[in-house]
Design an enzyme around this catalytic site. Structure first.
Site, PDB file in Angstrom:
ATOM      1  N   ARG A   1      -0.737 -13.984  19.873  1.00 18.17           N
ATOM      2  CA  ARG A   1      -1.334 -15.326  19.903  1.00 18.17           C
ATOM      3  C   ARG A   1      -1.009 -16.060  18.611  1.00 18.17           C
ATOM      4  O   ARG A   1      -0.571 -15.453  17.626  1.00 18.17           O
ATOM      5  CB  ARG A   1      -2.855 -15.251  20.097  1.00 18.17           C
ATOM      6  CG  ARG A   1      -3.611 -14.652  18.922  1.00 18.17           C
ATOM      7  CD  ARG A   1      -5.114 -14.807  19.146  1.00 18.17           C
ATOM      8  NE  ARG A   1      -5.929 -14.186  18.116  1.00 18.17           N
ATOM      9  CZ  ARG A   1      -6.303 -14.781  16.980  1.00 18.17           C
ATOM     10  NH1 ARG A   1      -5.900 -16.002  16.699  1.00 18.17           N
ATOM     11  NH2 ARG A   1      -7.073 -14.150  16.106  1.00 18.17           N
TER      12      ARG A   1
ATOM     13  N   ASN B   1       0.844  -1.200   0.000  1.00 15.61           N
ATOM     14  CA  ASN B   1       0.000   0.000   0.000  1.00 15.61           C
ATOM     15  C   ASN B   1       0.886   1.259   0.000  1.00 15.61           C
ATOM     16  O   ASN B   1       2.104   1.159  -0.033  1.00 15.61           O
ATOM     17  CB  ASN B   1      -0.943  -0.060   1.211  1.00 15.61           C
ATOM     18  CG  ASN B   1      -2.289   0.561   0.896  1.00 15.61           C
ATOM     19  OD1 ASN B   1      -2.345   1.637   0.304  1.00 15.61           O
ATOM     20  ND2 ASN B   1      -3.346  -0.107   1.288  1.00 15.61           N
TER      21      ASN B   1
ATOM     22  N   HIS C   1      23.197   3.592  11.760  1.00 15.72           N
ATOM     23  CA  HIS C   1      24.378   4.449  11.871  1.00 15.72           C
ATOM     24  C   HIS C   1      25.153   4.020  13.118  1.00 15.72           C
ATOM     25  O   HIS C   1      24.593   3.405  14.036  1.00 15.72           O
ATOM     26  CB  HIS C   1      23.953   5.913  11.977  1.00 15.72           C
ATOM     27  CG  HIS C   1      23.321   6.419  10.711  1.00 15.72           C
ATOM     28  ND1 HIS C   1      24.051   6.821   9.632  1.00 15.72           N
ATOM     29  CD2 HIS C   1      22.024   6.556  10.356  1.00 15.72           C
ATOM     30  CE1 HIS C   1      23.241   7.199   8.661  1.00 15.72           C
ATOM     31  NE2 HIS C   1      21.993   7.038   9.083  1.00 15.72           N
TER      32      HIS C   1
HETATM   33  C1  LIG Z   1      -2.778  -3.939   2.414  1.00 15.81           C
HETATM   34  C2  LIG Z   1      -3.205  -3.542   3.768  1.00 15.81           C
HETATM   35  O1  LIG Z   1      -2.764  -4.107   4.672  1.00 15.81           O
HETATM   36  S1  LIG Z   1      -4.266  -2.268   3.995  1.00 15.81           S
HETATM   37  C3  LIG Z   1      -5.008  -2.529   5.611  1.00 15.81           C
HETATM   38  C4  LIG Z   1      -4.204  -1.955   6.708  1.00 15.81           C
HETATM   39  N1  LIG Z   1      -4.848  -2.371   7.949  1.00 15.81           N
HETATM   40  C5  LIG Z   1      -4.164  -2.448   9.088  1.00 15.81           C
HETATM   41  O2  LIG Z   1      -3.005  -2.111   9.139  1.00 15.81           O
HETATM   42  C6  LIG Z   1      -4.859  -2.996  10.280  1.00 15.81           C
HETATM   43  C7  LIG Z   1      -4.018  -4.097  10.922  1.00 15.81           C
HETATM   44  N2  LIG Z   1      -4.807  -4.840  11.904  1.00 15.81           N
HETATM   45  C8  LIG Z   1      -4.440  -4.943  13.200  1.00 15.81           C
HETATM   46  O3  LIG Z   1      -3.461  -4.338  13.656  1.00 15.81           O
HETATM   47  C9  LIG Z   1      -5.321  -5.856  14.052  1.00 15.81           C
HETATM   48  O4  LIG Z   1      -5.359  -5.325  15.348  1.00 15.81           O
HETATM   49  C10 LIG Z   1      -4.779  -7.315  14.081  1.00 15.81           C
HETATM   50  C11 LIG Z   1      -5.119  -7.986  12.750  1.00 15.81           C
HETATM   51  C12 LIG Z   1      -3.285  -7.385  14.307  1.00 15.81           C
HETATM   52  C13 LIG Z   1      -5.355  -8.110  15.243  1.00 15.81           C
HETATM   53  O5  LIG Z   1      -6.742  -8.201  15.138  1.00 15.81           O
HETATM   54  P1  LIG Z   1      -7.556  -9.146  16.160  1.00 15.81           P
HETATM   55  O6  LIG Z   1      -7.121 -10.557  16.042  1.00 15.81           O
HETATM   56  O7  LIG Z   1      -9.001  -8.859  15.925  1.00 15.81           O
HETATM   57  O8  LIG Z   1      -7.046  -8.697  17.570  1.00 15.81           O
HETATM   58  P2  LIG Z   1      -7.850  -8.009  18.740  1.00 15.81           P
HETATM   59  O9  LIG Z   1      -8.414  -6.710  18.266  1.00 15.81           O
HETATM   60  O10 LIG Z   1      -8.770  -9.026  19.320  1.00 15.81           O
HETATM   61  O11 LIG Z   1      -6.682  -7.683  19.769  1.00 15.81           O
HETATM   62  C14 LIG Z   1      -6.059  -8.676  20.566  1.00 15.81           C
HETATM   63  C15 LIG Z   1      -5.122  -7.946  21.520  1.00 15.81           C
HETATM   64  O12 LIG Z   1      -4.035  -7.404  20.757  1.00 15.81           O
HETATM   65  C16 LIG Z   1      -3.945  -5.982  20.917  1.00 15.81           C
HETATM   66  N3  LIG Z   1      -3.633  -5.420  19.612  1.00 15.81           N
HETATM   67  C17 LIG Z   1      -4.272  -5.612  18.446  1.00 15.81           C
HETATM   68  N4  LIG Z   1      -3.692  -4.924  17.455  1.00 15.81           N
HETATM   69  C18 LIG Z   1      -2.670  -4.257  18.018  1.00 15.81           C
HETATM   70  C19 LIG Z   1      -1.707  -3.363  17.516  1.00 15.81           C
HETATM   71  N5  LIG Z   1      -1.702  -3.049  16.211  1.00 15.81           N
HETATM   72  N6  LIG Z   1      -0.775  -2.873  18.345  1.00 15.81           N
HETATM   73  C20 LIG Z   1      -0.786  -3.216  19.669  1.00 15.81           C
HETATM   74  N7  LIG Z   1      -1.685  -4.069  20.209  1.00 15.81           N
HETATM   75  C21 LIG Z   1      -2.613  -4.573  19.399  1.00 15.81           C
HETATM   76  C22 LIG Z   1      -5.354  -5.585  21.381  1.00 15.81           C
HETATM   77  O13 LIG Z   1      -5.327  -4.367  22.086  1.00 15.81           O
HETATM   78  C23 LIG Z   1      -5.737  -6.754  22.223  1.00 15.81           C
HETATM   79  O14 LIG Z   1      -5.093  -6.650  23.484  1.00 15.81           O
HETATM   80  P3  LIG Z   1      -5.829  -7.125  24.842  1.00 15.81           P
HETATM   81  O15 LIG Z   1      -6.012  -8.610  24.681  1.00 15.81           O
HETATM   82  O16 LIG Z   1      -4.865  -6.738  25.908  1.00 15.81           O
HETATM   83  O17 LIG Z   1      -7.127  -6.409  24.888  1.00 15.81           O
END
Ligand SMILES: CC(=O)SCCNC(=O)CCNC(=O)[C@H](O)C(C)(C)COP(=O)(O)OP(=O)(O)OC[C@H]1O[C@@H](n2cnc3c(N)ncnc32)[C@H](O)[C@@H]1OP(=O)(O)O
Length: 196
Positions: free
Chosen positions: A184, A86, A116
């Site tokens: 996880r 992206n 560096h």
């Molecule tokens: C081509 C393209 O990619 S365009 C699209 C771009 N989109 C993105 O970048 C979005 C990326 N998605 C994420 O970051 C999502 O959070 C995922 C896929 C990593 C995880 O989604 P899920 O499995 O639904 O996780 P969920 O929301 O249940 O979170 C689980 C735990 O991880 C934590 N967590 C989830 N994402 C993040 C993150 N990015 N940073 C830190 N912690 C996170 C949550 O706070 C939660 O913590 P808790 O258990 O203490 O409450």
């Protein structure tokens, strides 16, 4: 050392001088070629891939970067089949960047293989060292992730948005945070029934 000798030397992982005229020129060439690639947006896929073939070490079939893509040199980057990045991807490839098949990057992903020098005098003199980054097959890197030098990311893994990766991340996991840590494993339960 000429450019080819410097490229080999940098890959040894030893401290190198980042400021030589040959490296400055090589970076300039990469800017011109990435400009050409970014400006070719909307042109046929094979024309765009031909520009990438001039710029990168090797690419598979179906490699696409949204604008704006930037890299430091290009000659150390290998990208597999069916790759999508992206907007605003940055790859600093002092050392090798190896990306497997079916990899997805969210917007603003950065990969930085060079550091560096830690000592400020050495840093001012141009001291740098580089270590490769390896990304497996079927990996999804979320938006705004920073990948530091020397790390590997295993097959099928997902990296959450905004993470900073400082250590290896295994296969088949969701990992996120600063620094990035495993949250996880990905299991059968993650299947939604979506037709594949
Ligand atoms: C081509 C393209 O990619 S365009 C699209 C771009 N989109 C993105 O970048 C979005 C990326 N998605 C994420 O970051 C999502 O959070 C995922 C896929 C990593 C995880 O989604 P899920 O499995 O639904 O996780 P969920 O929301 O249940 O979170 C689980 C735990 O991880 C934590 N967590 C989830 N994402 C993040 C993150 N990015 N940073 C830190 N912690 C996170 C949550 O706070 C939660 O913590 P808790 O258990 O203490 O409450």
């Amino acid at each position: 050392m000429n450019l080819e000798e410097q490229k080999k030397y940098i890959l040894s992982g030893k401290m190198y001088n980042d400021l030589t005229p040959e490296l400055v020129k090589a970076r300039e060439n990469a800017v011109f070629l990435t400009n050409e690639y970014n400006n070719s947006f909307g042109k046929p896929q094979h024309e765009r891939e031909n520009i990438l073939k001039k710029l990168l070490k090797s690419i598979g079939n179906g490699v696409h970067f949204e604008p704006t893509f930037r890299c430091e040199f290009g000659h150390n980057i290998t990208v597999g089949d069916n790759f999508y990045a992206n907007f605003d991807c940055i790859m600093l490839d002092g050392a090798e960047i190896n990306i497997g098949n079916n990899v997805l990057f969210g917007p603003r992903v950065g990969i930085y293989t060079s550091n560096h020098a830690i000592d400020s005098k050495e840093r001012i003199a141009g001291g740098c060292y580089a270590n490769s980054v390896n990304i497996g097959n079927n990996v999804w890197i979320g938006a705004g992730v920073h990948i530091n030098q020397g790390v590997s990311i295993g097959d099928n893994t997902i990296i959450g948005s905004g993470s900073v990766i400082t250590k290896n991340i295994p296969t088949n996991v969701i990992a996120a945070g600063v620094p990035c840590r495993v949250i996880r494993e990905i299991t059968e339960k993650d299947r939604t029934g979506f037709e594949v």
